[in-house]
Each structure stands twice: as structure tokens, then as C-alpha cells.
Design an enzyme around this catalytic site. Structure first.
Site, PDB file in Angstrom:
ATOM      1  N   PRO A 175      16.139  14.753 -23.234  1.00 17.83           N
ATOM      2  CA  PRO A 175      15.025  14.581 -22.300  1.00 17.83           C
ATOM      3  C   PRO A 175      14.245  13.278 -22.425  1.00 17.83           C
ATOM      4  O   PRO A 175      13.331  13.055 -21.658  1.00 17.83           O
ATOM      5  CB  PRO A 175      14.121  15.763 -22.654  1.00 17.83           C
ATOM      6  CG  PRO A 175      14.361  15.972 -24.116  1.00 17.83           C
ATOM      7  CD  PRO A 175      15.803  15.630 -24.356  1.00 17.83           C
ATOM      8  N   ASP A 198      22.146   8.014 -15.126  1.00 18.45           N
ATOM      9  CA  ASP A 198      21.048   8.431 -14.255  1.00 18.45           C
ATOM     10  C   ASP A 198      19.720   7.807 -14.692  1.00 18.45           C
ATOM     11  O   ASP A 198      19.657   7.091 -15.692  1.00 18.45           O
ATOM     12  CB  ASP A 198      20.921   9.960 -14.280  1.00 18.45           C
ATOM     13  CG  ASP A 198      22.062  10.629 -13.542  1.00 18.45           C
ATOM     14  OD1 ASP A 198      22.666   9.985 -12.676  1.00 18.45           O
ATOM     15  OD2 ASP A 198      22.347  11.805 -13.834  1.00 18.45           O
ATOM     16  N   LYS A 256      17.853   7.338  -9.045  1.00 18.22           N
ATOM     17  CA  LYS A 256      16.848   6.947  -8.059  1.00 18.22           C
ATOM     18  C   LYS A 256      15.769   6.143  -8.750  1.00 18.22           C
ATOM     19  O   LYS A 256      15.245   6.538  -9.785  1.00 18.22           O
ATOM     20  CB  LYS A 256      16.245   8.187  -7.407  1.00 18.22           C
ATOM     21  CG  LYS A 256      15.236   7.893  -6.302  1.00 18.22           C
ATOM     22  CD  LYS A 256      14.743   9.202  -5.690  1.00 18.22           C
ATOM     23  CE  LYS A 256      13.744   8.945  -4.575  1.00 18.22           C
ATOM     24  NZ  LYS A 256      13.241  10.192  -3.985  1.00 18.22           N
ATOM     25  N   MET A 272      11.725  20.177 -11.600  1.00 20.50           N
ATOM     26  CA  MET A 272      11.662  19.382 -10.355  1.00 20.50           C
ATOM     27  C   MET A 272      10.745  20.020  -9.311  1.00 20.50           C
ATOM     28  O   MET A 272      11.063  20.053  -8.121  1.00 20.50           O
ATOM     29  CB  MET A 272      13.079  19.190  -9.774  1.00 20.50           C
ATOM     30  CG  MET A 272      14.010  18.448 -10.711  1.00 20.50           C
ATOM     31  SD  MET A 272      15.727  18.387 -10.144  1.00 20.50           S
ATOM     32  CE  MET A 272      16.258  20.081 -10.473  1.00 20.50           C
TER      33      MET A 272
END
Length: 503
Positions: free
Chosen positions: A14, A37, A59, A173
Site C-alpha cells: 500500500p 500503476d 492515472k 475507492m
């Protein structure tokens, strides 16, 4: 024979570097290509070989995520080109990481696939926030739920199945929907006073959290300005966060520090060793909870030296080290360049500047005969002046463009053979507006040498925090000459001295 390479799905954990598994690290060290990612610690990429191709598919800065089908195709394309491709994913590849989809696609194409589990944020972030995911008498189990669907809409959650008060419910999320989630649970019959925690950037040194109830969590998150990525935890285990809050109780937690560094040459007993961190001080600061913003001003590079003369030295010759880097570069030359071993220096005596350099020498199996009390070249020179004479053979292994303090204070009657064994090479550095903004938000800067102070002040100027910690007198002098004030100076000119000052 299958000519395709192997793809390994590796869970990066994490955010805390220490939560990468050993097996995952071993794959990164051998990777030909890494496809990664956003939600992982970028330092993990430094583990890979220098020629490894690194491709970002996450992203960032509001750019669209690479579509999953394109990622699948990219993995296959790189498996056709490389022997080992690592798909590096934050958390665990199979916990809402779409790892299963990628694996099935590749298997269908005939690609060999392996998976390395990662520590999921759904457990690790809670632990770092002081919340046990289960606890006897409070929570008998837990359920992890995605609160995200296409186009950032709230996922279709059946709240009637989330009413068991003895289960911890973890929503991933879902930060932008925290109010909707709370209202959905209340409407399904959950008590409005049920404890809720929201944890942002869990396991990192800029972790934030807020604890409230279902009734007021939406407002509490807004007031605390919680950012994503964040995890929502619903359950009475959240009540334990103050008692079990070890992570956030570290003495430097919440401190943001600017540290210009020189990338060290980390060599030990015949092999370079890899480190996640640019230097030891950075590692110590992070261990004690600080968030560290580094700017690399240079790198230590060893210089090849002909050491054949060592086999002909007289007894009681002295080798002098004024830095730990000098020790490492000397032994690198001894073992790797000259193909010698410890027998070549069996009659040699050693003199070291301070305990840090002496302890580095001890890592290679040798004790120092002379250790200066102060970590200054002047103090070491004075110590040698008291015992050496004109018949002594003295060899100083040092840095190119080194400080003159040692050489200036050594008695002129002593023959000093100066051997340059390493240098500080300038590197390209990040001077982007984003980096300047990060530095300007730090509450203090730590300078560990005059060269680092000069680099930081000349390159980042007004962005450098006004509160400056100096490693010692020589560094402080440089800072003052550059027009800045020294907030505090370490009593002992060493990394340990700086840590003592901060703690």
C-alpha cells in the site's frame, strides 16, 4: 519451445517500502520490463536493473487511465519481446486490482504467468491507523467492498447485507461517496452512532485519518480535508485507534523535511548492495515517521586505483580514511579492481575520522588503530601528528576535490601519499515546479555538507525552508556565507548527531 517471456503480477503493497515482499523484490531485481500503476511507492522502480524498460499505465494529473484491454495487449506485446515482465500493482493484484483479468488474458495467449501476493491496503492501512481488522469480542470477521464503478458512480451496494455489527466493513475507492455510503447503511438499519474511520494514504508518512460516526462522517471528512486514495472502515474496531496507534506515535510523524542528498556507493564484502533510499539519514528519518522530500545533488562514484604497492609496504604503515565512502571505495579497489584480498594489508594500521568511518571499516573485518574524537579532518590530523614521524608511511584514500582540513593540519614532516579513490559526480536533478512546490511545503531542511547546502540554495532558492538544520561547523559556515541562517547545529557532526538533535 515457447519463445514467449514470463509475466509476473507483483503486489507492491500500500505504500510503505518495507511492505514489499522479498519474492516481489527478487522479481524486480531481474525484470526486463515493468508495467506499473499509480498507487505504489515509486522508489520500488529503483530496484530494477538500469536497462529495464518502465511503463506507467496508471492515472495521474487527471489524465485518463489506460483502458484495461490496452494494458492486456501491452503485457502480451512485452512478453513477446522480453524474458521477464513484471506487472507491478499497488496493494494485492487480486484485491480489486484486476489481476485475474490480466492473468486469464495472458494464459489464453500462451504466456507463462506467476503471481506474487501483496499486502492489501484493506488490512495494512487499518493497522497503520491503529485499527485491528478483527478483534475478539468486537469483530469476528471483515468484508472488503469496492465503492467504485464506471464513470466514478457509486457501486451498486446492497446495504441490507452489511448490517452485522460484529463484522468490520471496509470500502475501497469510495471517498467521494462517503456520505452516500453512510446514509445507505443507516437506511438499512445500522445505528447512526456506529463508528467510522476514513484513512488517507495509509502506511505512508503523510497518512491522515478521521474518526466519526455514520451520522457525521461526511462533514468530518470535509473538515479534515481528507484526500484520496482513502479507505472507509465501518465498525466498532475503530474505537481502538487511539490505544493501538503505534504508527502515528513515532516521534517525527507528520514532519515534512527537505533533504538534499548525494547518492552513495554502497559496497560491502565484495558486492554492491541495493537500498531503497539515497542515504542512511533518509532511511532513519523515514523510520521515525518523517515524510522526506529529497533532491539528489550528485552520486558517489569510485575511481580505479592501482594498489599493487600494498604488497610491498613496510610494517606499521598507516592507511587513513576521512569518510565512510573512502573505506568502501578502497575495498572495492582492493577486491574488484586489483584482485587482492586482506592478506595484502595484514601489516597495515588504520586511522579513521570519527566513529562512523571506523564502524564502516569494521564491516570489512578491520579495527581502526586511531579514531579522531571529533568528526573533523583537523582533529584526525592532530591525532596522527602525535604518533607519526618522518619514517612513517601514510596513505590517504580520499575524494577528488576533498576538503583541505586534514591535509592542511597534518605535520609537514609526515610523508602523505594522497590517493583519490572516489568522486562526487553531478547528476541531472528535478527542478520542476512540482518539486519546488513540494520543497516549499517542508517545515525544515537538513544539510549534511557544504556542497549539499550550496546545491540546495543555488537551485531551489526561496523554496528552501527557513528552518535549517546543519550537520556541523563547516556546513554551517557555508550556509551563512550563502546568506541563510542556521536554526540548529548538531553537536556531533554525523547522521546520528542530527537524529539526536531532532529526537
Amino acid at each position: 519451445m515457447n519463445s514467449l517471456g514470463k509475466v509476473v503480477l507483483v503486489g507492491a503493497g500500500p505504500g510503505d517500502m518495507g511492505l514489499m515482499t522479498i519474492r516481489g523484490q527478487e522479481y524486480l531485481e531481474k525484470a526486463d520490463c515493468i508495467i506499473y500503476d499509480r498507487l505504489l511507492n515509486p522508489r520500488l522502480l529503483s530496484i530494477a536493473p538500469a536497462n529495464c524498460e518502465k511503463i506507467f499505465v496508471g492515472k495521474a494529473n487527471h489524465l485518463h487511465t489506460v483502458p484495461q484491454d490496452k494494458i492486456n495487449e501491452l503485457l502480451y506485446e512485452k512478453a513477446c519481446k522480453y524474458k521477464l515482465v513484471v506487472r507491478l500493482k499497488g496493494g494485492d493484484p487480486y484485491v480489486f486490482g484486476r489481476g485475474g483479468e490480466e492473468a486469464l488474458y495472458l494464459i489464453d495467449k500462451g504466456v507463462q504467468v506467476d503471481v506474487v501476493p501483496g499486502v492489501s491496503s484493506s488490512i495494512a492501512a487499518l493497522a497503520a491507523a491503529g485499527i485491528p481488522v478483527t478483534h475478539r469480542g468486537v469483530s469476528k470477521g471483515f468484508q472488503v467492498i469496492t465503492a467504485h464503478s464506471k464513470k466514478d458512480a457509486l457501486a451498486d451496494i446492497d446495504y441490507l447485507k452489511l448490517t452485522d455489527e460484529t463484522v468490520t466493513y471496509i470500502f475501497l475507492m469510495g471517498l467521494s461517496h462517503v456520505g452516500e455510503i453512510a446514509r445507505g447503511l443507516i437506511a438499512a438499519g445500522r445505528d447512526a452512532e456506529t463508528k467510522v474511520a476514513v484513512i488517507s494514504n495509509g502506511t505512508t508518512n503523510h497518512q491522515k485519518k478521521v474518526v466519526a460516526t455514520l451520522n457525521d462522517i461526511d462533514e468530518a471528512v470535509a473538515v479534515a480535508r481528507i484526500d484520496s486514495p482513502a479507505i472507509i472502515v465501518v465498525g466498532e474496531v475503530a474505537k481502538l485507534e487511539k490505544e493501538l496507534n503505534f504508527f502515528e506515535q513515532r516521534p517525527l510523524f507528520g514532519k515534512k523535511i527537505f533533504l538534499p542528498v548525494i547518492r552513495g556507493f554502497d559496497y560491502t564484502l565484495g558486492n554492491p548492495r541495493k537500498s531503497f533510499f539515497e542515504n542512511e539519514l533518509e532511511s532513519k528519518l523515514i523510520e521515525f515517521g518523517a515524510e522526506v522530500i529529497t533532491a539528489c545533488s550528485g552520486a558517489i562514484k569510485p575511481i580505479e586505483c592501482d594498489l599493487k604497492f600494498l604488497t610491498e609496504l613496510k610494517e606499521n604503515a598507516f592507511i587513513v580514511f576521512t569518510s565512510a565512502n573512502g573505506v568502501k571505495a578502497f575495498f572495492w579497489n582492493l577486491f574488484e579492481v586489483n584482485n587482492l584480498d586482506s592478506r595484502a594489508i595484514s601489516n597495515v594500521k588504520f586511522a579513521c575520522i570519527g566513529q562512523k568511518t571506523a564502524s564502516t571499516l569494521k564491516e570489512f573485518g578491520f579495527n581502526s588503530d586511531i579514531i579522531s574524537e571529533k568528526q573533523t579532518g583537523e582533529d584526525l590530523a592532530l591525532a596522527l601528528n602525535g604518533i607519526l614521524d618522518s619514517s612513517s608511511e601514510t596513505y590517504w584514500f580520499c575524494q577528488k576535490n576533498t576538503s583541505e582540513l586534514f591535509e592542511k593540519n597534518i605535520d609537514s614532516k609526515i610523508k602523505l601519499n594522497k590517493i583519490v579513490c572516489y568522486e562526487n559526480k553531478q547528476l541531472e536533478y528535478d527542478n520542476s515546479e512540482d518539486m519546488k512546490e513540494k520543497i516549499s511545503t517542508c517545515e525544515m531542511a537538513i544539510f549534511t555538507s557544504g556542497s549539499n547546502a550550496t546545491f540546495a540554495i543555488e537551485q531551489f532558492g526561496n523554496n528552501v525552508p527557513k528552518k535549517i538544520i546543519s550537520i556541523g561547523p563547516a556546513c554551517s559556515k557555508t550556509i551563512i556565507n550563502l546568506g541563510y541562517e542556521v536554526y540548529k547545529e548538531a553537536e556531533i557532526s554525523s547522521y546520528d548527531g542530527i537524529m539526536e538533535l531532532l529526537l
